[in-house]
Design an enzyme around this catalytic site. Structure first.
Site, mmCIF file in Angstrom:
data_model
loop_
_atom_site.group_PDB
_atom_site.id
_atom_site.type_symbol
_atom_site.label_atom_id
_atom_site.label_comp_id
_atom_site.label_asym_id
_atom_site.label_seq_id
_atom_site.Cartn_x
_atom_site.Cartn_y
_atom_site.Cartn_z
ATOM 1 N N GLU A 176 0.797 -1.227 0.000
ATOM 2 C CA GLU A 176 0.000 0.000 0.000
ATOM 3 C C GLU A 176 0.833 1.283 0.000
ATOM 4 O O GLU A 176 0.777 2.084 0.948
ATOM 5 C CB GLU A 176 -0.967 0.023 1.194
ATOM 6 C CG GLU A 176 -2.065 -1.007 1.108
ATOM 7 C CD GLU A 176 -3.115 -0.844 2.213
ATOM 8 O OE1 GLU A 176 -3.100 0.184 2.921
ATOM 9 O OE2 GLU A 176 -3.942 -1.740 2.370
ATOM 10 N N GLU A 178 -5.463 -8.422 0.665
ATOM 11 C CA GLU A 178 -6.075 -8.099 1.957
ATOM 12 C C GLU A 178 -7.548 -7.836 1.756
ATOM 13 O O GLU A 178 -7.931 -7.128 0.827
ATOM 14 C CB GLU A 178 -5.460 -6.850 2.608
ATOM 15 C CG GLU A 178 -4.078 -7.009 3.180
ATOM 16 C CD GLU A 178 -3.582 -5.722 3.826
ATOM 17 O OE1 GLU A 178 -4.416 -4.904 4.282
ATOM 18 O OE2 GLU A 178 -2.358 -5.540 3.862
#
Length: 477
Positions: A176, A377
């Site tokens: 991320e 995720e």
């Protein structure tokens, strides 16, 4: 009848394609604790966590889940769960305390043992090289605002590749980069706590450059596993059809999604609308050859999906998805609520159909340039007690996971809106309740409840649901 015995498990299991990976994910800083043990150096997050008011309720990551000392117990939980794969991160300052130079062999040895034990348990390791814990000396030298950090990251990646390259099945370079850029460098809600607003974008470029250099280092070392990256993506919509709202939605889509994926998958940065260009000037200077490095061929592309975003023009409250950031009141747009969706404990809209929309957007934007995908995720926090005497009845989490996985399978299946996207797996965030960054211990995402006083682990009903799904899938194989 318990929830894991219901027909939905059988139906979902029957839809999982052969070879589809079901896994769980974690991050070193959120679970390991032992921040000063066996030669680990401090990270930017160590320092940030010590700032008064930085962490909800003053929670400390010093112990977290004590995974550093309880890894065997946690592997046994995963073995009981029956997952195919475990995605975890290496702590850069545990392996290389200064972010350059000397290697800490005891740190490497910890992960050596972890990988071997996972393999012995029949669990495939997916290793993330960087999940936000920048060595503090590098942070002091500018962190990801400093181009040298990308070079340091490549050198660290080469060290890790040499040690583990023969046993790791999948590599994630950076987790991320958008979250580090926006929360850490633009808004100050995460480490290192800078409030640069649109001047944060060099941190995005340097993380992407570090990603590309890490891919090169892994390839040069001849690692046997597949290589990718994990980006958080959110479908972005304007609050109304007004031009001002549509323009702000375009800006946020660029900031949240396209800067990262366009550079990685297409080898170019997106061109903003001319009215937005002043906000994106700080993305330079991009040196000759940078984008070619960033756009290294990948074996997979990881998508972290949690929620969609709706944006409205005009200044608004300081709210961001992970809490508040006072700098938000200084930008000419604000986040608007999705009234039609229920919300998680974090206040995030539960919108599984928007995951299907996201997969469709990725297909339409990147076409043949889109590698096979993993949802690296996906998960949700819900209010749960600090102390339990048995499994938490987390029906909301079961519904969340079943619906998100179901929509992803439908979207990428025959006749689906993202048909042709090669979706290869789904990793649940997360195995254990943990230190949830600036939210401290206020948000429980785990399949396993952790009592942060006793560190006792207690599987929740969602744990048993996922175990039932794993077993049913094998029955259908």
């Amino acid at each position: 009848m318990t929830v894991q015995d219901t027909g939905s498990v059988e139906d979902l299991a029957a839809r999982l394609r052969p070879g589809f990976t079901l896994g769980v994910a974690s991050a070193a800083f959120q679970i390991e604790g032992s921040l000063t043990t066996d030669g680990r150096g401090p990270s930017g997050w160590d320092a940030f966590s010590e700032k008064p008011g930085a962490i909800v309720d003053g929670g400390s990551p010093a112990i977290a889940c004590d995974h550093y000392n309880r890894a065997d117990q946690d592997i046994a939980l995963m073995q009981e769960l029956g997952v195919d794969s475990y995605r975890f991160s290496l702590s850069w300052p545990r392996i290389q305390p200064d972010g350059q130079g000397a290697i800490n062999q005891r740190g490497l040895d910890f992960y050596d043992r972890l990988i071997d034990k996972l393999l012995a348990a029949g669990i495939s390791p997916m290793v993330t090289l960087y999940h936000w814990d920048t060595p503090l000396p590098l942070e002091h030298a500018g962190g990801w605002l400093n181009r040298q950090t990308a070079l340091r990251f490549a050198a660290y990646s080469a060290i890790v590749a040499e040690r583990f390259g023969d046993r790791v099945d999948s590599w994630v370079t950076v987790n991320e980069p958008v979250s580090v850029t926006l929360q850490g460098y633009a808004l100050g809600a995460h480490a290192p706590g800078h409030q640069l607003l649109f001047d944060c974008l060099p941190a995005a470029h340097h993380q992407l450059l570090g990603h590309g250099m890490a891919v090169q280092a892994l390839r040069a070392a001849g690692v046997s596993g597949e290589i990718g990256i994990s980006n958080m993506h959110s479908p972005v919509r304007p609050a109304t059809n007004k031009l001002s709202d549509r323009l702000m939605a375009e800006a946020l889509d660029l900031i949240l999604n396209r800067i990262y994926a366009d550079a990685i998958l297409l080898g170019q940065y997106p061109k903003p609308h001319f009215a937005l260009w002043p906000w994106f000037r700080s993305l330079g200077p991009v040196q000759d050859g940078d984008l070619a490095i960033i756009a290294q061929p990948l074996d997979f592309y990881g998508v972290n999906y949690y929620y969609p975003i709706k944006v409205a023009s005009g200044r608004g409250p300081a709210e961001i998805p992970t809490g508040t950031a006072e700098e938000m009141v200084n930008v000419p747009f604000h986040l608007a609520a999705y009234q039609e969706y229920p919300v998680t404990g974090f206040g995030w809209p539960e919108a599984p159909e928007q995951l299907a929309t996201l997969l469709q957007e990725l297909k339409e934007r990147y076409g043949a340039s889109l590698p096979p995908l993993y949802i690296t995720e996906g998960g949700a926090s819900f209010p749960e007690p600090d102390h339990v005497s048995g499994p938490v009845q987390d029906t909301d989490r079961i519904t969340y996971l079943a619906e998100h996985l179901g929509h992803a399978l439908t979207a990428t299946g025959p006749g689906g809106q993202a048909e042709g996207v090669d979706l290869r797996g789904y990793y649940v965030w997360t195995l254990l309740d943990n230190f949830e960054w600036a939210a401290g211990y206020s948000q429980r995402f785990g399949l396993v409840h952790v009592d942060f006083e006793t560190l006792e682990r207690t599987p929740k009903e969602s744990f048993y649901w996922l175990r039932a799904l794993e077993r049913a899938r094998r029955h259908h194989a």
